[in-house]
Design a protein around this motif. Structure first.
Motif, PDB file in Angstrom:
ATOM      1  N   LEU A   1       0.837  -1.474   0.170  1.00  0.00           N
ATOM      2  CA  LEU A   1       0.026  -0.025  -0.236  1.00  0.00           C
ATOM      3  C   LEU A   1       0.834   1.214  -0.107  1.00  0.00           C
ATOM      4  N   ALA A   2       1.868   1.382   0.805  1.00  0.00           N
ATOM      5  CA  ALA A   2       2.967   2.343   0.849  1.00  0.00           C
ATOM      6  C   ALA A   2       3.516   2.511  -0.634  1.00  0.00           C
ATOM      7  N   ARG A   3       4.013   1.521  -1.249  1.00  0.00           N
ATOM      8  CA  ARG A   3       4.547   1.629  -2.530  1.00  0.00           C
ATOM      9  C   ARG A   3       3.551   2.313  -3.539  1.00  0.00           C
ATOM     10  N   ALA A   4       2.224   1.774  -3.462  1.00  0.00           N
ATOM     11  CA  ALA A   4       1.208   2.194  -4.345  1.00  0.00           C
ATOM     12  C   ALA A   4       0.942   3.810  -4.195  1.00  0.00           C
TER      13      ALA A   4
ATOM     14  N   GLN B   1       1.876  12.472   4.586  1.00  0.00           N
ATOM     15  CA  GLN B   1       1.675  11.210   3.853  1.00  0.00           C
ATOM     16  C   GLN B   1       1.775   9.847   4.722  1.00  0.00           C
ATOM     17  N   ILE B   2       2.864  10.134   5.724  1.00  0.00           N
ATOM     18  CA  ILE B   2       3.325   8.953   6.470  1.00  0.00           C
ATOM     19  C   ILE B   2       2.328   8.747   7.419  1.00  0.00           C
TER      20      ILE B   2
ATOM     21  N   TRP C   1      13.067   5.976   4.211  1.00  0.00           N
ATOM     22  CA  TRP C   1      12.339   4.568   3.985  1.00  0.00           C
ATOM     23  C   TRP C   1      11.457   4.094   5.318  1.00  0.00           C
ATOM     24  N   LEU C   2      10.541   3.503   4.564  1.00  0.00           N
ATOM     25  CA  LEU C   2       9.554   2.766   5.820  1.00  0.00           C
ATOM     26  C   LEU C   2       9.858   1.265   5.914  1.00  0.00           C
TER      27      LEU C   2
ATOM     28  N   ARG D   1       8.586   5.312  -0.098  1.00  0.00           N
ATOM     29  CA  ARG D   1       9.740   4.227  -0.204  1.00  0.00           C
ATOM     30  C   ARG D   1       9.737   3.239   0.846  1.00  0.00           C
ATOM     31  N   VAL D   2       9.677   2.240   0.304  1.00  0.00           N
ATOM     32  CA  VAL D   2       9.785   0.688   1.012  1.00  0.00           C
ATOM     33  C   VAL D   2      10.751  -0.096   0.297  1.00  0.00           C
TER      34      VAL D   2
END
Length: 265
Positions: free
Chosen positions: A61-64, A127-128, A155-156, A68-69
């Motif tokens: 979901l984060a990548r979509a 966003q995060i 990066w998450l 950055r993951v």
């Protein structure tokens, strides 16, 4: 933003490098057949497959959403892999994790994010925070930020504590409409001044198609066995229902986050 349905690679571990004794999942640093290093999350540790499901869903979901993951991959552990491991605790963990596991690409040289050292601009912070409210991620606090700085970018990582409700599966619709009370402890909440704008943008990105493409990635073997649902597909559908309902009512968690931020500043 252009979106392509995620396609996760599957790699086979060739070498167990060392344990990373952090958190309840007891991850390990491993080398795979492609010669890359990965942080392996074991199915046989801590919260089991549910932690891997949370890691997979939250990461993709984060990548979509453009965050950055590290690359997420499926990892197969062979039955014989743990036989040469001298540490009995690690050997037991490897035995309990035979089959399909999950790993993230190892960001060599990265450092843990420190809010006292690095300032995150309001848009990225918003966003995060928005993402973590959506996925009910309790693990992004000053004590445990679960973010890394790598090549001067944020990066998450480590989302195994997200979707915490799935350990008991209460009423999904009711759960999805709840504010995220733990947002008050979010390390980036003070900087998250653009939540309303981010909400509109991110709701447009996470369409039903995007959500279903991501949920479809969950392997059947992680959804059966210790499950309250008759089939893996019904189990997947509950994640879809939660996310779609939560998105439709996102103003609830956005308003709660804004109220919590006002109390801080």
């Amino acid at each position: 933003m252009n979106y392509s349905p995620p396609e996760l690679r599957t790699v086979e571990v060739t070498r167990y490098v060392k344990p990373l004794r952090e958190g309840g999942s007891l991850p390990g640093l491993v080398e795979a057949e492609d010669d890359f290093l990965y942080v392996l999350k074991f199915r046989g540790a801590g919260q089991g497959a549910k932690a891997l499901i949370a890691e997979l869903l939250a990461g993709e979901l984060a990548r979509a959403l453009g965050l950055r993951v590290p690359e997420i991959v499926f990892v197969t552990l062979d039955e014989a892999f743990g036989r040469t491991e001298p540490d009995e605790e690690i050997q037991d963990l490897l035995r309990a994790s035979e089959g399909l596991n999950l790993a993230l690409h190892y960001l060599s040289g990265s450092i843990t994010f420190d809010a006292l050292v690095t300032t995150v601009e309001p848009r990225l912070a918003s966003q995060i925070v928005w993402l973590d409210c959506l996925i009910t991620n309790v693990d992004r606090t000053p004590r445990n930020t679960n973010m890394l700085m790598w090549h001067k970018e944020l990066w998450l990582i480590d989302h195994g504590a997200a979707f915490y409700f799935h350990h008991a599966w209460p009423d999904v619709t009711e759960q999805a409409r709840r504010p995220f009370a733990q947002v008050k402890d979010h390390v980036l909440l003070p900087q998250a001044s653009e939540l309303v704008a981010v909400d509109a943008e991110y709701r447009a990105i996470l369409t039903p198609e995007v959500i279903r493409n991501i949920v479809t990635l969950i392997p059947d073997e992680w959804l059966t066995g210790d499950s309250p649902f008759p089939t893996a597909e019904e189990h997947r559908q509950m994640y879809v229902q939660f996310l779609e309902t939560r998105l439709a009512a996102s103003e609830i968690f956005v308003n709660a986050a804004q109220d919590a931020r006002k109390a801080l500043i």
